[in-house]
Design a protein around this motif. Structure first.
Motif, mmCIF file in Angstrom:
data_model
loop_
_atom_site.group_PDB
_atom_site.id
_atom_site.type_symbol
_atom_site.label_atom_id
_atom_site.label_comp_id
_atom_site.label_asym_id
_atom_site.label_seq_id
_atom_site.Cartn_x
_atom_site.Cartn_y
_atom_site.Cartn_z
ATOM 1 N N LYS A 1 18.396 8.256 0.438
ATOM 2 C CA LYS A 1 18.617 7.018 -0.259
ATOM 3 C C LYS A 1 18.140 5.497 0.547
ATOM 4 C CE LYS A 1 22.398 8.367 -3.085
ATOM 5 N NZ LYS A 1 23.843 8.207 -3.570
ATOM 6 N N LYS A 2 18.310 5.728 1.765
ATOM 7 C CA LYS A 2 17.557 4.654 2.819
ATOM 8 C C LYS A 2 16.162 4.627 2.439
ATOM 9 C CE LYS A 2 21.147 4.046 6.391
ATOM 10 N NZ LYS A 2 21.505 4.470 7.754
ATOM 11 N N SER A 3 15.466 6.050 2.634
ATOM 12 C CA SER A 3 14.026 6.134 2.610
ATOM 13 C C SER A 3 13.318 5.605 1.070
ATOM 14 C CB SER A 3 13.843 7.485 2.723
ATOM 15 O OG SER A 3 13.722 7.901 4.102
ATOM 16 N N MET A 4 14.194 5.799 0.240
ATOM 17 C CA MET A 4 13.848 5.430 -1.211
ATOM 18 C C MET A 4 13.847 3.873 -1.365
ATOM 19 S SD MET A 4 15.746 6.237 -4.990
ATOM 20 C CE MET A 4 17.177 5.548 -4.451
ATOM 21 N N ASP A 5 14.916 3.114 -0.895
ATOM 22 C CA ASP A 5 14.950 1.927 -0.765
ATOM 23 C C ASP A 5 13.755 1.133 -0.020
ATOM 24 O OD1 ASP A 5 17.301 1.761 -2.233
ATOM 25 O OD2 ASP A 5 18.598 1.436 -0.468
ATOM 26 N N LYS A 6 13.421 1.831 1.126
ATOM 27 C CA LYS A 6 12.198 1.315 2.139
ATOM 28 C C LYS A 6 10.927 1.509 1.264
ATOM 29 C CE LYS A 6 14.290 1.908 6.772
ATOM 30 N NZ LYS A 6 14.454 2.664 7.839
ATOM 31 N N ILE A 7 10.787 2.720 0.704
ATOM 32 C CA ILE A 7 9.640 2.949 -0.315
ATOM 33 C C ILE A 7 9.538 1.859 -1.127
ATOM 34 C CG2 ILE A 7 8.530 4.169 -1.879
ATOM 35 C CD1 ILE A 7 9.978 6.684 -0.421
ATOM 36 N N ASN B 1 16.351 15.936 -7.810
ATOM 37 C CA ASN B 1 17.869 16.025 -7.272
ATOM 38 C C ASN B 1 18.921 14.967 -7.769
ATOM 39 O OD1 ASN B 1 20.267 15.925 -5.450
ATOM 40 N ND2 ASN B 1 18.733 16.214 -3.369
ATOM 41 N N LYS B 2 19.796 15.553 -8.590
ATOM 42 C CA LYS B 2 20.403 14.578 -9.189
ATOM 43 C C LYS B 2 21.639 13.804 -8.437
ATOM 44 C CE LYS B 2 20.286 17.056 -13.411
ATOM 45 N NZ LYS B 2 20.704 17.511 -14.840
ATOM 46 N N GLU B 3 21.838 14.324 -6.864
ATOM 47 C CA GLU B 3 22.447 13.433 -6.054
ATOM 48 C C GLU B 3 21.943 12.491 -5.479
ATOM 49 O OE1 GLU B 3 24.942 16.025 -3.024
ATOM 50 O OE2 GLU B 3 22.807 16.720 -2.932
ATOM 51 N N LEU B 4 20.609 12.067 -5.934
ATOM 52 C CA LEU B 4 19.706 11.072 -5.779
ATOM 53 C C LEU B 4 19.664 9.893 -6.812
ATOM 54 C CD1 LEU B 4 17.120 12.430 -3.542
ATOM 55 C CD2 LEU B 4 19.292 11.388 -2.690
ATOM 56 N N LEU B 5 20.269 10.215 -7.891
ATOM 57 C CA LEU B 5 19.832 9.512 -9.376
ATOM 58 C C LEU B 5 20.999 8.471 -9.114
ATOM 59 C CD1 LEU B 5 18.809 11.955 -11.818
ATOM 60 C CD2 LEU B 5 17.451 10.749 -10.263
ATOM 61 N N PRO B 6 20.989 7.422 -10.020
ATOM 62 C CA PRO B 6 22.123 6.523 -10.228
ATOM 63 C C PRO B 6 23.080 6.898 -11.237
ATOM 64 C CG PRO B 6 19.958 5.806 -11.380
ATOM 65 C CD PRO B 6 19.758 6.819 -10.674
ATOM 66 N N ALA C 1 7.987 14.067 -3.844
ATOM 67 C CA ALA C 1 8.195 14.173 -5.298
ATOM 68 C C ALA C 1 9.625 14.056 -5.520
ATOM 69 C CB ALA C 1 7.686 15.565 -5.577
ATOM 70 N N ILE C 2 10.489 14.644 -4.717
ATOM 71 C CA ILE C 2 12.086 14.243 -5.017
ATOM 72 C C ILE C 2 12.380 12.783 -5.145
ATOM 73 C CG2 ILE C 2 14.260 14.712 -4.119
ATOM 74 C CD1 ILE C 2 12.869 17.395 -2.867
ATOM 75 N N LEU C 3 11.663 12.235 -3.990
ATOM 76 C CA LEU C 3 12.076 10.773 -3.966
ATOM 77 C C LEU C 3 11.216 9.937 -4.967
ATOM 78 C CD1 LEU C 3 12.165 9.793 -0.051
ATOM 79 C CD2 LEU C 3 13.807 10.107 -1.731
ATOM 80 N N GLY C 4 10.183 10.574 -5.452
ATOM 81 C CA GLY C 4 9.463 9.720 -6.536
ATOM 82 C C GLY C 4 10.115 9.800 -7.857
ATOM 83 N N TYR C 5 10.887 10.945 -8.120
ATOM 84 C CA TYR C 5 11.801 11.131 -9.243
ATOM 85 C C TYR C 5 12.854 10.174 -9.240
ATOM 86 C CZ TYR C 5 10.135 15.823 -10.956
ATOM 87 O OH TYR C 5 9.253 16.839 -11.655
ATOM 88 N N ALA C 6 13.711 10.233 -7.905
ATOM 89 C CA ALA C 6 14.781 9.180 -7.784
ATOM 90 C C ALA C 6 14.252 7.595 -7.728
ATOM 91 C CB ALA C 6 15.299 9.557 -6.441
ATOM 92 N N LEU C 7 13.249 7.214 -7.247
ATOM 93 C CA LEU C 7 12.766 5.918 -7.309
ATOM 94 C C LEU C 7 12.419 5.379 -8.850
ATOM 95 C CD1 LEU C 7 10.499 4.065 -4.843
ATOM 96 C CD2 LEU C 7 9.825 4.061 -7.181
ATOM 97 N N SER C 8 11.807 6.407 -9.598
ATOM 98 C CA SER C 8 11.523 5.848 -11.032
ATOM 99 C C SER C 8 12.975 5.666 -11.711
ATOM 100 C CB SER C 8 10.854 7.006 -11.869
ATOM 101 O OG SER C 8 11.598 8.303 -11.938
ATOM 102 N N PHE C 9 14.096 6.225 -11.254
ATOM 103 C CA PHE C 9 15.198 5.856 -11.982
ATOM 104 C C PHE C 9 15.880 4.685 -11.385
ATOM 105 C CE2 PHE C 9 14.337 10.078 -13.630
ATOM 106 C CZ PHE C 9 14.850 9.963 -15.171
#
Length: 214
Positions: free
Chosen positions: A83-89, A141-146, A116-124
């Motif tokens: 999640k930290k990486s997703m925010d930084k991206i 990875n549904k653990e990374l979704l809102p 790719a996993i973070l790409g999915y998460a970021l899109s949501f």
């Protein structure tokens, strides 16, 4: 900008105002040079930026988040790091869009494996920041979704996976289109007779998918 991740850039090969942006996110244990090898073969209109993951795990090897193993050799993702990486991206993308004055409504993200996993998460989490996701050899990875999805976004997805992948089982990837279809999000899914990698036919197909959206 302190939160901007290290990145390398391929400028558009033709002068274009507000160029479409393509972000590249590499996989676990790789670096920003890996997917950047695709850049010369991708459409000339694109501003292509490959980002390096923040966690160094060896010489010239980086990860978006740690993968841990238990005594049964089961793998667990470090969700907090992810999640930290997703925010930084997301912060890096916002910075790059502003710096290069890219198209506000035609951005792409191509991620491989962890990318790719973070790409999915970021899109949501950041709906409409990226309009087109290319998810290679990853999964949702549904653990990374809102907890609650903003239904008002139009991102579409190109998804591919190797049918012989021993790193991320193909069954995991096959769940993605079902999940996206349930939300009314456009996607295409394809499999190729390879392991955890990208073969020439897959490259040809996602390159064409990108061209059709320019």
């Amino acid at each position: 900008m302190s939160e901007t991740l290290y990145h390398i850039v391929r400028h558009p090969k033709q002068k274009i105002e507000n160029p479409p942006l393509l972000i590249l996110l590499h996989g676990y244990g790789s670096n920003e040079e890996d997917l950047f090898s695709f850049a010369e073969e991708l459409p000339k209109e694109l501003l292509i930026i490959s980002i390096r993951a923040p966690y160094e795990i060896g010489y010239n090897s980086y990860a978006w988040y740690a993968i841990n193993f238990d005594s049964e050799h089961n793998k667990f993702s470090d969700v907090a790091q992810a999640k930290k990486s997703m925010d930084k991206i997301a912060q890096t993308i916002d910075h790059l869009k502003s710096k290069f004055e890219t198209s506000p409504d035609n951005s792409f993200l191509l991620g491989f494996s962890q990318g790719a996993i973070l790409g999915y998460a970021l899109s949501f989490h950041f709906p409409n920041t990226i309009q087109h996701i290319i998810a290679l050899s990853g999964y949702v990875n549904k653990e990374l979704l809102p907890e609650n999805f903003n239904q008002n976004f139009k991102t579409d997805y190109y998804i591919s996976h190797g049918s012989l992948d021993q790193v991320i089982p193909v069954d995991w990837a096959r769940k993605a289109p079902k999940f996206l279809n349930s939300l009314g999000l456009q996607n295409v899914y394809s499999e190729y007779p390879v392991g955890h990698g990208v073969n020439p036919q897959n490259f040809f197909n996602f390159n064409k998918w990108i061209q059709n959206r320019l």
